[in-house]
Design a protein around this motif. Structure first.
Motif, mmCIF file in Angstrom:
data_model
loop_
_atom_site.group_PDB
_atom_site.id
_atom_site.type_symbol
_atom_site.label_atom_id
_atom_site.label_comp_id
_atom_site.label_asym_id
_atom_site.label_seq_id
_atom_site.Cartn_x
_atom_site.Cartn_y
_atom_site.Cartn_z
ATOM 1 N N LEU A 25 0.804 -1.220 0.000
ATOM 2 C CA LEU A 25 0.000 0.000 0.000
ATOM 3 C C LEU A 25 0.840 1.274 0.000
ATOM 4 N N ASN A 26 2.164 1.105 0.136
ATOM 5 C CA ASN A 26 3.071 2.258 0.203
ATOM 6 C C ASN A 26 2.756 3.193 1.362
ATOM 7 N N ILE A 27 2.452 2.604 2.499
ATOM 8 C CA ILE A 27 2.253 3.370 3.725
ATOM 9 C C ILE A 27 3.070 2.704 4.830
ATOM 10 N N THR A 28 3.190 3.372 5.983
ATOM 11 C CA THR A 28 3.927 2.796 7.099
ATOM 12 C C THR A 28 3.060 1.779 7.815
ATOM 13 N N GLN A 29 3.717 0.846 8.522
ATOM 14 C CA GLN A 29 2.959 -0.161 9.270
ATOM 15 C C GLN A 29 2.116 0.474 10.368
ATOM 16 N N PRO A 30 2.659 1.481 11.106
ATOM 17 C CA PRO A 30 1.812 2.124 12.133
ATOM 18 C C PRO A 30 0.563 2.778 11.529
ATOM 19 N N SER A 31 0.715 3.355 10.326
ATOM 20 C CA SER A 31 -0.447 3.973 9.683
ATOM 21 C C SER A 31 -1.505 2.919 9.348
ATOM 22 N N LEU A 32 -1.034 1.758 8.898
ATOM 23 C CA LEU A 32 -1.965 0.677 8.586
ATOM 24 C C LEU A 32 -2.648 0.163 9.846
ATOM 25 N N SER A 33 -1.864 -0.016 10.903
ATOM 26 C CA SER A 33 -2.429 -0.502 12.172
ATOM 27 C C SER A 33 -3.469 0.475 12.704
ATOM 28 N N HIS A 34 -3.163 1.764 12.608
ATOM 29 C CA HIS A 34 -4.110 2.778 13.082
ATOM 30 C C HIS A 34 -5.399 2.755 12.258
ATOM 31 N N ALA A 35 -5.264 2.581 10.929
ATOM 32 C CA ALA A 35 -6.440 2.555 10.064
ATOM 33 C C ALA A 35 -7.350 1.376 10.396
ATOM 34 N N ILE A 36 -6.751 0.207 10.599
ATOM 35 C CA ILE A 36 -7.558 -0.979 10.912
ATOM 36 C C ILE A 36 -8.201 -0.844 12.281
ATOM 37 N N SER A 37 -7.465 -0.283 13.226
ATOM 38 C CA SER A 37 -8.015 -0.075 14.569
ATOM 39 C C SER A 37 -9.199 0.881 14.515
ATOM 40 N N THR A 38 -9.053 1.935 13.730
ATOM 41 C CA THR A 38 -10.141 2.915 13.586
ATOM 42 C C THR A 38 -11.365 2.271 12.941
ATOM 43 N N LEU A 39 -11.138 1.424 11.940
ATOM 44 C CA LEU A 39 -12.232 0.755 11.244
ATOM 45 C C LEU A 39 -12.959 -0.194 12.192
ATOM 46 N N GLU A 40 -12.203 -0.938 13.001
ATOM 47 C CA GLU A 40 -12.820 -1.874 13.945
ATOM 48 C C GLU A 40 -13.644 -1.141 14.998
ATOM 49 N N LYS A 41 -13.169 0.010 15.445
ATOM 50 C CA LYS A 41 -13.945 0.804 16.401
ATOM 51 C C LYS A 41 -15.246 1.288 15.764
ATOM 52 N N GLU A 42 -15.162 1.634 14.476
ATOM 53 C CA GLU A 42 -16.344 2.161 13.797
ATOM 54 C C GLU A 42 -17.402 1.087 13.603
ATOM 55 N N VAL A 43 -16.990 -0.138 13.237
ATOM 56 C CA VAL A 43 -17.975 -1.200 13.019
ATOM 57 C C VAL A 43 -18.360 -1.908 14.316
ATOM 58 N N GLY A 44 -17.543 -1.786 15.348
ATOM 59 C CA GLY A 44 -17.901 -2.309 16.665
ATOM 60 C C GLY A 44 -17.507 -3.747 16.927
ATOM 61 N N VAL A 45 -16.754 -4.387 16.007
ATOM 62 C CA VAL A 45 -16.309 -5.766 16.213
ATOM 63 C C VAL A 45 -14.873 -5.905 15.716
ATOM 64 N N LYS A 46 -14.189 -6.961 16.181
ATOM 65 C CA LYS A 46 -12.834 -7.246 15.704
ATOM 66 C C LYS A 46 -12.924 -7.874 14.311
ATOM 67 N N LEU A 47 -12.088 -7.377 13.407
ATOM 68 C CA LEU A 47 -12.062 -7.899 12.052
ATOM 69 C C LEU A 47 -10.918 -8.882 11.846
ATOM 70 N N PHE A 48 -9.845 -8.763 12.651
ATOM 71 C CA PHE A 48 -8.672 -9.630 12.543
ATOM 72 C C PHE A 48 -8.301 -10.169 13.918
ATOM 73 N N GLU A 49 -7.625 -11.321 13.899
ATOM 74 C CA GLU A 49 -7.051 -11.872 15.127
ATOM 75 C C GLU A 49 -5.725 -12.539 14.772
ATOM 76 N N LYS A 50 -4.844 -12.596 15.757
ATOM 77 C CA LYS A 50 -3.512 -13.152 15.510
ATOM 78 C C LYS A 50 -3.567 -14.667 15.365
ATOM 79 N N GLU A 51 -2.702 -15.182 14.510
ATOM 80 C CA GLU A 51 -2.520 -16.624 14.348
ATOM 81 C C GLU A 51 -1.034 -16.842 14.063
ATOM 82 N N GLY A 52 -0.296 -17.098 15.102
ATOM 83 C CA GLY A 52 1.170 -17.172 14.982
ATOM 84 C C GLY A 52 1.722 -15.789 14.682
ATOM 85 N N ARG A 53 2.581 -15.719 13.649
ATOM 86 C CA ARG A 53 3.132 -14.426 13.252
ATOM 87 C C ARG A 53 2.210 -13.646 12.324
ATOM 88 N N ASN A 54 1.266 -14.351 11.814
ATOM 89 C CA ASN A 54 0.339 -13.704 10.878
ATOM 90 C C ASN A 54 -0.951 -13.314 11.591
#
Length: 297
Positions: A25-54
């Protein structure tokens, strides 16, 4: 909801890795993490969960992914369509009188397409009621881009460009007293019942003016909206009528008389909305039609 956040979500859902997704996406990892966190807060549920390193999508993330991809695909298709309009391509919706459907409108459309062979152009043809007044209403409600019709009075929003002319004639049954001649003065029609166009027809004010010119009051036996229906009633003996000189008259059980006095021609126009934005393709088509010499049909 931020469109970029949705696009980030789709990329991360497919790669299941923050670092790889941020690079794609040509963005920084913190920017991506912040975007996903913001999206999850907006929809009200977790969209991703950890599975090992992925990371992997949650049950809710999988459902959301299908809807987001469908929405983004629809948006991309819509943007592509608008970009086609911007390039002078796309769709033109035209309405037209049936009288103009056999030669004039097809020849104008074919000529325009032949002039623009490399462009993707789609004409949509509309011929519903066949009444000019309804076509003008369709222009004002943005159903049609242009209409080929008669001129309707007191329509300040509409611009008219002449495209064709047509002689008005008198039609009578073959056994009618006037059928013995090939010409007629309009005053000679006054003793006989007439099939008249209804007041909704664009022809009605024209024919009314003809009778006012001779200070005559016709005997109106029937009022019909469409010209072919008028001709049908005359052929069946319900009266005589002043009508456009249509090709179909030659195939009907009628006598056609040319009107000597007062002679008149019916004019047809390309109509469109004034002072309204229209896509480049429609503007080009309007200019092409305006450049063509009006025809006698």
């Amino acid at each position: 909801m931020n469109l970029y956040h949705l696009q980030y979500f789709v990329t991360l859902a497919h790669l299941e890795h923050y670092t790889k997704s941020a690079e794609r996406l040509n963005i920084t990892q913190p920017s991506l993490s912040h975007a996903i966190s913001t999206l999850e807060k907006e929809v009200g549920v977790k969209l991703f969960e950890k599975e090992g390193r992925n990371i992997v999508l949650t049950k809710y993330g999988k459902t959301f992914l299908k809807d987001v991809e469908q929405a983004l695909n629809l948006l991309d298709a819509s943007v592509s369509t608008l970009q086609r309009y911007g390039r002078g391509e796309g769709r033109i919706d035209i309405a037209y009188l049936r009288t103009l459907s056999t030669a004039l409108v097809p020849s104008l459309v074919r000529g325009f397409l032949d002039k623009n062979p490399a462009k993707q152009i789609d004409f949509r043809f509309h011929s519903s009621t066949g009444l000019s007044i309804d076509m003008i209403e369709g222009l004002k409600t943005r159903i049609y881009d242009v209409a080929f019709c008669s001129q309707i009075e007191h329509e300040p929003m509409i611009e008219y460009i002449p495209v064709a002319r047509q002689e008005l004639v008198l039609i009578v049954p073959p056994d009618h007293p006037l059928a013995g001649s090939d010409t007629v003065d309009l005053v000679e029609t006054l003793p006989y019942p007439q099939v008249f166009f209804s007041k909704r027809s664009g022809l009605r004010p024209i024919i009314d003016k003809l009778f006012r010119k001779i200070n005559g009051s016709p005997i109106i036996a029937h009022e019909i909206a469409e010209d072919q229906a008028v001709a049908g009633l005359v052929a069946a003996g319900f009266g005589i009528a002043v009508v456009p000189h249509m090709q179909i008259l030659d195939l009907m059980n009628l006598k056609i008389l040319h009107i000597k006095e007062p002679a008149w021609e019916r004019n047809f126009f390309m109509a469109y909305l004034k002072d309204t934005y229209q896509a480049p393709l429609i503007e080009e088509f309007k200019k092409y039609v305006a450049s063509c010499k009006p025809l006698m049909i």
